[in-house]
Design a protein around this motif. Structure first.
Motif, short mmCIF file in Angstrom:
data_model
loop_
_atom_site.label_atom_id
_atom_site.label_comp_id
_atom_site.label_asym_id
_atom_site.label_seq_id
_atom_site.Cartn_x
_atom_site.Cartn_y
_atom_site.Cartn_z
N LEU A 293 0.88 -1.24 0.02
CA LEU A 293 0.04 0.19 0.05
C LEU A 293 0.83 1.28 -0.11
O LEU A 293 1.88 1.32 0.90
CB LEU A 293 -0.80 0.21 1.41
CG LEU A 293 -1.88 -1.29 1.40
CD1 LEU A 293 -2.62 -1.12 2.57
CD2 LEU A 293 -2.89 -1.36 0.30
N TRP A 294 0.60 2.21 -0.92
CA TRP A 294 1.43 3.48 -0.89
C TRP A 294 0.29 4.56 -0.52
O TRP A 294 -0.81 4.82 -1.08
CB TRP A 294 1.72 3.61 -2.51
CG TRP A 294 2.75 2.63 -3.01
CD1 TRP A 294 2.55 1.38 -3.13
CD2 TRP A 294 3.99 3.27 -3.26
NE1 TRP A 294 3.58 0.75 -3.59
CE2 TRP A 294 4.79 1.87 -3.65
CE3 TRP A 294 4.81 4.23 -3.33
CZ2 TRP A 294 6.07 1.54 -4.11
CZ3 TRP A 294 6.25 4.06 -3.34
CH2 TRP A 294 6.65 3.04 -3.97
N LEU A 295 0.87 5.09 0.68
CA LEU A 295 -0.10 6.20 1.34
C LEU A 295 0.25 7.38 1.35
O LEU A 295 1.55 7.71 1.47
CB LEU A 295 -0.15 5.52 2.92
CG LEU A 295 -0.64 4.08 3.29
CD1 LEU A 295 -0.48 3.60 4.37
CD2 LEU A 295 -1.89 3.72 2.59
N ILE A 321 9.20 7.37 2.71
CA ILE A 321 9.85 7.26 1.38
C ILE A 321 9.58 8.82 0.85
O ILE A 321 9.04 9.61 1.37
CB ILE A 321 9.38 6.28 0.38
CG1 ILE A 321 8.06 6.65 0.11
CG2 ILE A 321 9.60 4.87 0.74
CD1 ILE A 321 7.57 5.86 -1.27
N GLY A 322 10.62 9.01 -0.06
CA GLY A 322 10.56 10.41 -0.70
C GLY A 322 10.12 10.00 -2.12
O GLY A 322 10.52 9.97 -3.13
N SER A 323 8.77 10.27 -2.31
CA SER A 323 7.95 10.17 -3.42
C SER A 323 6.25 10.80 -3.35
O SER A 323 6.42 11.55 -2.43
CB SER A 323 7.83 8.83 -3.60
OG SER A 323 7.26 8.50 -5.12
N VAL A 328 4.87 3.78 2.92
CA VAL A 328 4.56 2.36 2.07
C VAL A 328 4.56 1.26 3.19
O VAL A 328 5.31 1.29 4.25
CB VAL A 328 5.86 2.11 1.22
CG1 VAL A 328 5.57 0.73 0.53
CG2 VAL A 328 5.74 3.22 0.12
N ALA A 329 3.37 0.46 3.25
CA ALA A 329 3.38 -0.63 3.87
C ALA A 329 3.16 -1.88 3.27
O ALA A 329 2.30 -1.88 2.38
CB ALA A 329 2.02 -0.17 4.92
N LEU A 356 -2.84 5.86 -2.26
CA LEU A 356 -2.66 6.32 -3.57
C LEU A 356 -2.59 5.12 -4.46
O LEU A 356 -2.82 5.50 -5.74
CB LEU A 356 -1.42 7.16 -3.72
CG LEU A 356 -1.25 8.41 -2.68
CD1 LEU A 356 0.09 8.98 -2.93
CD2 LEU A 356 -2.49 9.15 -2.95
N ASP A 357 -2.00 4.00 -4.03
CA ASP A 357 -1.77 2.77 -4.96
C ASP A 357 -1.65 1.40 -4.25
O ASP A 357 -1.41 1.50 -2.98
CB ASP A 357 -0.43 3.11 -5.77
CG ASP A 357 -0.53 2.20 -6.93
OD1 ASP A 357 -1.70 1.47 -7.51
OD2 ASP A 357 0.26 2.11 -7.93
#
Length: 388
Positions: A293-295, A321-323, A328-329, A356-357
């Motif tokens: 999961l991208w949070l 992260i830097g994005s 991220v989990a 987000l994704d």
């Protein structure tokens, strides 16, 4: 918080299950979430449970859980806690490792003590492949020392790598010269880690009783003052593929006495600059779904939300992260439909947090330097110390 919620929507708790002791430690600056920020453990009862398996019985699972807590305990001490004969435990562990069902890793942790070494910088690297080239690209990447993990994923990318290097400059160059140039690679995208909140070394099977877990709970002895030296690096090379290697074998390789080797091993195992995992073939053990999961978390809530998420038993990895996403989990679940429930509880509890994704990982080709087959079993090891 309301009554406990289970995956099937029931509000009745499962008295036969407990999540106590499943949680690993998180960095000190993340250890105290804001009041009310921590998701209730009860809300996730029923999502993270040990499943039946034709290859692994209850004793096998209990043994792996015990070794997750005490990786170098003598078989005789484990036997007393598990109420199983020591020779039986030895035979079972031999079978599990021989068949690739369980294994150990010993590796440099995310500690700042490794500043200046080959794995100071970490990143996720998305890899897009041309149609029909994914397997050949995975085979090429699997032999690279700086590629620690290879996930075959759903979505717009084909692979997600976890890579390490001495610095972000070196890592960027490594991606450009060693990954992007592989025949069959169409594009790459890099996401640098900011902070490692939790990794797989603190994930637990939850196969032991509370009394057994208490008997095996390590005494906090990590030496915060010591920094790794050349001898520690050599020990990590030796312990890397098998953290239970006998002290006598280590002594032969280092040219010292077994008692001296034992003291050196204890220093590494109890240090903050090394981490040990006792892993399991997750598909065989019942974890059929791995997801990422991208949070996007409001910056003022990031520490408290990261700490709370990192303590959930499903979490295998939690990093900032830097994005576009800042957290991220990675999670393991038993069935794909459990992901809906997990996401609902997550976003309901943390107002303002957006997903987000999401990626599903049908297959791991490499997990922390160990090659993995399509059935989740270990098939080999690539030393992170090897020449790239």
């Amino acid at each position: 918080m309301g009554p406990p919620v289970t995956v099937d929507g029931s509000v009745r708790p499962r008295p036969d299950l407990t999540l106590d002791g499943c949680f690993g430690s998180v960095p000190e600056e993340y250890a105290e979430p804001a009041d009310g920020a921590l998701i209730s453990q009860e809300n996730f009862v029923g999502i993270c449970t040990v499943q039946d398996s034709s290859h692994l019985d209850e004793t096998d699972l209990a043994l792996v859980h015990a070794l997750q807590l005490q990786p170098r305990f003598p078989w005789s001490r484990l036997a007393r806690v598990l109420d199983v004969d020591a020779s039986t435990l030895t035979r079972r562990w031999s079978r599990l490792t021989r068949e690739g069902l369980a294994w150990f890793s010993c590796y440099p942790s995310g500690s700042k003590d490794w500043t200046g070494h080959d794995w100071e910088a970490h990143a996720f690297v998305e890899v897009e492949c041309f149609p029909g080239h994914r397997q050949t690209v995975m085979d090429e990447l699997a032999g690279k020392a700086r590629v620690w993990n290879i996930d075959a994923t759903s979505g717009r990318r084909d692979l997600m790598l976890t890579m390490v290097a001495p610095s972000i400059v070196d890592l960027d160059e490594e991606v450009d010269t060693s990954v992007a140039t592989i025949p069959g690679v169409r594009a790459t995208r890099t996401h640098f880690f900011r902070s490692m909140i939790r990794d797989g070394s603190s994930w637990r099977l939850n196969a032991l009783s509370p009394e057994q877990r208490h008997a095996l709970t390590p005494t906090p002895t990590r030496d915060g003052a010591s920094r790794p030296g050349p001898r520690d690096l050599e020990l990590l090379r030796i312990l890397g593929p098998d953290a239970r290697i006998p002290a006598a074998t280590v002594a032969e390789q280092l040219g010292c006495s077994p008692s001296t080797a034992g003291r050196w091993i204890t220093r590494v195992v109890e240090s903050r600059f090394a981490a040990i995992r006792c892993e399991i073939a997750h598909y065989v053990a019942g974890w059929q779904v791995a997801a990422t999961l991208w949070l996007d978390v409001p910056q003022h809530d990031l520490k408290s939300v990261a700490a709370a998420i990192a303590r959930l038993p499903e979490i295998r990895l939690c990093v900032t992260i830097g994005s576009e996403a800042n957290l991220v989990a990675q999670i393991w679940l038993h069935r794909l439909e459990h992901l809906d429930r997990f996401e609902m509880l997550l976003t309901t509890r943390f107002a303002g947090t957006r997903i987000l994704d999401r990626w599903i990982t049908p297959h791991f080709a490499k997990r922390l330097c160990h090659r993995i087959g399509h059935d989740g079993r270990r098939t080999g090891f690539v030393s992170p110390f090897a020449t790239v």
